[in-house]
Design a protein around this motif. Structure first.
Motif, short mmCIF file in Angstrom:
data_model
loop_
_atom_site.label_atom_id
_atom_site.label_comp_id
_atom_site.label_asym_id
_atom_site.label_seq_id
_atom_site.Cartn_x
_atom_site.Cartn_y
_atom_site.Cartn_z
N GLN A 113 1.18 -1.16 0.15
CA GLN A 113 -0.50 0.12 0.13
C GLN A 113 1.07 0.96 -0.42
O GLN A 113 2.19 1.06 1.01
CB GLN A 113 -0.85 -0.41 0.81
CG GLN A 113 -1.61 -1.09 1.18
CD GLN A 113 -2.90 -0.81 2.56
OE1 GLN A 113 -3.94 0.55 2.60
NE2 GLN A 113 -3.18 -1.67 3.14
N VAL A 114 0.79 1.97 -0.74
CA VAL A 114 0.95 3.70 -1.11
C VAL A 114 0.44 4.68 -0.25
O VAL A 114 -0.84 4.80 -0.63
CB VAL A 114 1.39 3.35 -1.97
CG1 VAL A 114 2.51 2.63 -2.47
CG2 VAL A 114 1.07 3.90 -3.39
N ARG B 117 -1.45 7.19 -5.63
CA ARG B 117 -1.81 5.58 -5.87
C ARG B 117 -1.41 5.33 -7.46
O ARG B 117 -0.60 5.48 -8.17
CB ARG B 117 -2.89 4.84 -5.58
CG ARG B 117 -2.49 2.91 -5.91
CD ARG B 117 -2.87 3.27 -7.50
NE ARG B 117 -4.33 3.08 -7.28
CZ ARG B 117 -4.94 2.24 -6.88
NH1 ARG B 117 -4.93 1.01 -6.07
NH2 ARG B 117 -6.65 1.92 -6.76
N LYS B 118 -2.25 5.97 -8.40
CA LYS B 118 -2.58 6.49 -9.49
C LYS B 118 -1.02 7.16 -10.71
O LYS B 118 -0.71 6.73 -11.24
CB LYS B 118 -3.43 7.01 -10.30
CG LYS B 118 -3.60 7.56 -11.61
CD LYS B 118 -4.70 8.75 -11.65
CE LYS B 118 -5.01 8.64 -13.69
NZ LYS B 118 -4.34 9.11 -14.33
N GLY C 60 6.38 -2.75 -14.45
CA GLY C 60 5.37 -3.48 -15.07
C GLY C 60 4.49 -3.91 -14.07
O GLY C 60 3.45 -4.86 -13.60
N VAL C 61 4.27 -3.06 -12.37
CA VAL C 61 3.21 -3.46 -11.47
C VAL C 61 1.30 -3.69 -12.07
O VAL C 61 0.97 -2.51 -13.31
CB VAL C 61 3.28 -1.79 -10.61
CG1 VAL C 61 4.61 -2.04 -9.78
CG2 VAL C 61 2.72 -0.84 -11.35
N ASN C 62 1.15 -3.81 -11.34
CA ASN C 62 -0.38 -3.85 -11.51
C ASN C 62 -1.47 -3.91 -10.00
O ASN C 62 -0.78 -3.42 -8.94
CB ASN C 62 -0.94 -5.85 -11.67
CG ASN C 62 -1.84 -5.46 -12.89
OD1 ASN C 62 -2.81 -5.14 -12.96
ND2 ASN C 62 -1.51 -6.91 -13.73
N ILE D 91 -3.54 -0.06 -3.46
CA ILE D 91 -2.44 -1.00 -3.08
C ILE D 91 -1.76 -0.89 -5.02
O ILE D 91 -2.33 -0.71 -5.94
CB ILE D 91 -3.65 -2.75 -2.39
CG1 ILE D 91 -4.50 -2.29 -4.10
CG2 ILE D 91 -3.72 -2.43 -1.23
CD1 ILE D 91 -5.84 -3.91 -4.32
N ILE D 92 -1.08 -1.72 -4.59
CA ILE D 92 0.49 -2.40 -5.70
C ILE D 92 0.69 -3.04 -5.58
O ILE D 92 1.42 -3.60 -4.99
CB ILE D 92 1.20 -0.82 -5.81
CG1 ILE D 92 0.77 0.65 -6.72
CG2 ILE D 92 1.66 -1.19 -7.66
CD1 ILE D 92 1.05 1.52 -6.45
N SER D 93 0.30 -3.90 -7.04
CA SER D 93 1.30 -5.15 -6.78
C SER D 93 2.37 -5.11 -7.68
O SER D 93 3.01 -4.10 -8.33
CB SER D 93 0.17 -6.29 -7.65
OG SER D 93 -0.47 -6.23 -7.13
#
Length: 380
Positions: free
Chosen positions: A295-296, A301-302, A314-316, A348-350
């Protein structure tokens, strides 16, 4: 250089296994299917396994075997891929979304309890990122209300809950073998169970509801006769795919060890980053680390997402709450809100995580994440 969030790990032994099948007499519905089923069942500690064409088919088959029908409610999490809820719709049932635990991001047993009605028939627990759900609490609730428990373990082949492999814990457990999953067959899925009745139902369902098993017929049929006993689907998988699956299973423990090493490197790198929250691991569980989700906080986040992609990372995002999708909004879910899931989703970011990810590539990811988060913090 582009670093994806996930990818398959294929070596020469995998290629040889597929080549051997291409030179054999069977391309589909042959011996490799049963071998793959037995390999997975033995690995997770289940009596029966039924391989199907993909993970969504596995979920659909599990709901069918559990007897989900028109009007039946099935409780699941909104923080998942749409298939975890769509499989209920395929059977005419009604998905009901329970909120998630703030630490694990998995379904909250207490909210399951709150969402139960006299129409509730099952729970689909999704092990997000490979982190097992609180299965003891879920089973206690299921026993009290006589519910079937289905585990969506698309992320969790090899994960462990209190000393038991995921796949040996509940009524039905489904796996996915998409290229980014713990092992791959290209596309493919599987349902495991200890229940013989469920097993027979799954076998029929994946092949049009048709059988050649003489024990399931009257015994008076001509020797060439096959019988359709129910309305099933063509959810069969091929020998080509299962040969790859058997080969991949030999490497699963190595894959998981490498994923864990990478996760620990991320943990260490982000330990002192105030605005990066790393994944929480529930005691007495071992994640298969399908995903590494951060989590940022206190930054957009965008904007972080877009900056990372511009740098070739290539985060998702896993996942958009299912009821946010237009189909669900248009079919009765506009008023549904799971506040914790929505709050988590907004941050969240993966990050890239797969066995073939090199340390140097991961270091590039780590530096980029820190740089982008810090930039956004300073420019808010």
């Amino acid at each position: 250089m582009y670093i994806p969030y996930g990818r398959q790990s294929i070596d020469e032994s995998d290629i040889q296994a597929v080549t051997d099948v291409l030179r054999s007499d069977f391309l589909t519905t042959g011996p490799k299917i049963e071998e793959f089923e037995r390999t997975v069942a033995d690995y997770v500690g289940a009596k029966y396994a039924v391989a199907v064409s993909n993970g969504t088919a596995a979920l659909h088959a599990a709901c069918y075997a559990a007897g989900i029908g028109p009007g039946d409610e099935v409780i699941t999490t909104p923080l998942t891929f749409a298939a975890s809820a769509n499989c209920v719709l395929y059977c005419g049932g009604v998905p009901v979304f329970a909120d998630v635990d703030e630490k694990t991001y998995n379904i909250d047993p207490e909210d399951i309890r709150r969402k139960i009605t006299d129409r509730t028939k099952a729970v689909i627990a999704v092990h997000l990122a490979g982190q097992p759900c609180d299965m003891d609490e879920i089973h206690a609730i299921a026993k009290e209300f006589r519910l079937t428990v289905i585990e969506d373990a698309a992320h969790a082949l090899g994960s462990v809950y209190k000393g038991k492999k995921i796949g040996s814990v509940s009524d039905l457990t489904t796996f996915s073998f998409h290229p980014v999953k713990p092992v791959t067959t290209g596309e493919g899925g599987m349902v495991v169970t200890d229940n013989e009745k469920f097993y027979q139902s799954l076998c029929l369902f994946r092949s049009h509801g048709i059988t050649r098993n003489r024990d399931l017929m009257t015994g008076k049929e001509a020797p060439w006769v096959y019988c359709q006993l129910d309305l099933g689907y063509n959810y069969r998988i091929t020998d080509i795919q299962c040969a790859l699956g058997v080969s991949q299973m030999k490497k699963l423990d190595f894959f998981i060890r490498r994923r864990k090493e990478l996760a620990e490197r991320y943990d260490k790198a982000f330990f002192d980053c105030e605005n990066i929250i790393v994944p929480y691991q529930m005691p007495e569980t071992e994640s298969g680390w399908h995903l590494y989700i951060i989590q940022v906080k206190n930054c957009g986040r965008k904007e972080v997402f877009e900056m990372l992609h511009a740098k070739g990372i290539g985060v998702n995002v896993h996942y958009i709450p299912v009821y946010f999708h237009p189909y669900y909004q248009e079919h009765g879910y506009k008023a549904v809100h799971c506040p914790k899931a929505e709050e988590i989703y907004s941050h969240i970011i993966s990050l890239p995580l797969y066995p073939g990810l090199k340390d140097a590539e991961q270091d590039t990811v780590i530096s980029a994440v820190k740089e982008c988060v810090l930039f956004q913090e300073r420019n808010r």
